[in-house]
Scaffold this active site. Sequence first.
Site, PDB file in Angstrom:
ATOM      1  CG  ASP A 270     -47.871 -18.835  16.696  1.00 14.01           C
ATOM      2  OD1 ASP A 270     -47.278 -18.688  17.780  1.00 14.01           O
ATOM      3  OD2 ASP A 270     -48.256 -19.939  16.269  1.00 14.01           O
TER       4      ASP A 270
ATOM      5  CG  HIS B 255     -49.234 -23.559  15.827  1.00 14.49           C
ATOM      6  ND1 HIS B 255     -48.142 -23.174  16.570  1.00 14.49           N
ATOM      7  CD2 HIS B 255     -48.986 -24.816  15.392  1.00 14.49           C
ATOM      8  CE1 HIS B 255     -47.263 -24.185  16.605  1.00 14.49           C
ATOM      9  NE2 HIS B 255     -47.755 -25.181  15.896  1.00 14.49           N
TER      10      HIS B 255
ATOM     11  CG  ASP C  20     -44.770 -20.988  16.386  1.00 12.31           C
ATOM     12  OD1 ASP C  20     -44.959 -20.121  15.513  1.00 12.31           O
ATOM     13  OD2 ASP C  20     -45.643 -21.340  17.198  1.00 12.31           O
TER      14      ASP C  20
ATOM     15  CG  HIS D 207     -53.780 -21.590  19.837  1.00 15.82           C
ATOM     16  ND1 HIS D 207     -54.062 -21.553  18.493  1.00 15.82           N
ATOM     17  CD2 HIS D 207     -52.474 -21.943  19.949  1.00 15.82           C
ATOM     18  CE1 HIS D 207     -52.948 -21.870  17.817  1.00 15.82           C
ATOM     19  NE2 HIS D 207     -51.981 -22.090  18.678  1.00 15.82           N
TER      20      HIS D 207
HETATM   21 ZN    ZN Z   1     -47.690 -21.352  17.509  1.00 17.69          ZN
END
Ligand code: ZN
Length: 379
Positions: free
Chosen positions: A186, A188, A274, A149
């Site tokens: 991931d 996200h 995740d 991120h």
């Molecule tokens: Zn994540």
Amino acid sequence: MPTHRTGFVFDEHFLSHDTGVQTTVTTRTGSFEVAPEPHPSSLYIIQRIKQFLDGSGLTAQMLPIPARVASEDEIAVYHTREYIAGIRAHAAGGPVRGTWGGVDDETVLSPGSFEAALYAAGGAMNAVDAVMQGHVRNDYALLRPPGHHATRNQAMGFCIFNNTVIAAHHARNTYGLERIMIVDWDVHHGNGTQDAFYQDPGILFVSLHQHDWYPRLSGELEQVGSGAGAGYTVNIPLPAGTGDRGFRAAFEQLVIPIGLQFRPQLIIITAGQDASWLDPLAQMMMTMAGFRQISELMVDLAEEICDGRLVMLQAGGYSVAYVPYCTVAVVEPLLGGDRGIENLYATSAELQRCKTIFTQETQRALAAARKWHKNWWKI
Ligand SMILES: [Zn+2]
């Protein structure tokens, strides 16, 4: 032939990034204090993964690869000098939130965080070196803090320096690679990684993530890259409840055929576990078996097109209980074999449902992604 097929990067310095505990419950009118629970991005998760790899015998079968401190110049291939200096100063002030614009409210820094982040970036580069120099065929880097991120000037979503971006630049700059494929599974969206290579046709960025999730409006199908990079950002947003079959289908229908056409010389995976059914920060319903499948598919792809050169970098994953199970399941295909770790809650009906669910919504999302990416790829 290398003596070990697979390498493993870990360093105790990673654990000096201490995100602490949470004790405050917020209400409409104020807050109250309760007994502590670990911050979602707890160091216990990394510790437990390490213990699972040790206890299962996997660590002993992998070549230990040390991490190292990344230099400021190496970090600055992506991040601004002002940002690097800001992180250093902010971390030295201890765990504080929201007092400097370069760190978002949920990313906690401790006095050891700056050094840990330098080691994580250095560990990612060493993982690339070990594969590119032929010491191992593939490797897993159990990094902390995560990176995907982090943008050039913003720490967010628990990430400080973008390990994936720094590793890809290192691979290109040191070994002259022309084509690198990054697969970010991931749950996200890897917004920082997307930003870094948005106009770059030499880095294919493929991300599978929960749609309409985090960061907001990031990772939409329509975000495909720009200029010479158009088509080289491949977003595959998937609905909550995708499960093992949906993820497998996404790899078989999109990730693998696109990878075969791009023909990378190295594959880097941003491996956040995740998307699991027990994760508190997403709802994708993957199991250990699902993670094993997508790892096997990527190992097979690397074997077919780039002599097996595959680097996996740990990213998110927030179920303290279950992430270690899923991480063993993605590491095992790198070496081959199955150490027989039993799934957590193996008799749960919900676990069985995660293995078989394949909703119409998931099938529609996959069809939409195929239709859209056909503009750039034969799929
Ligand atoms: Zn994540």
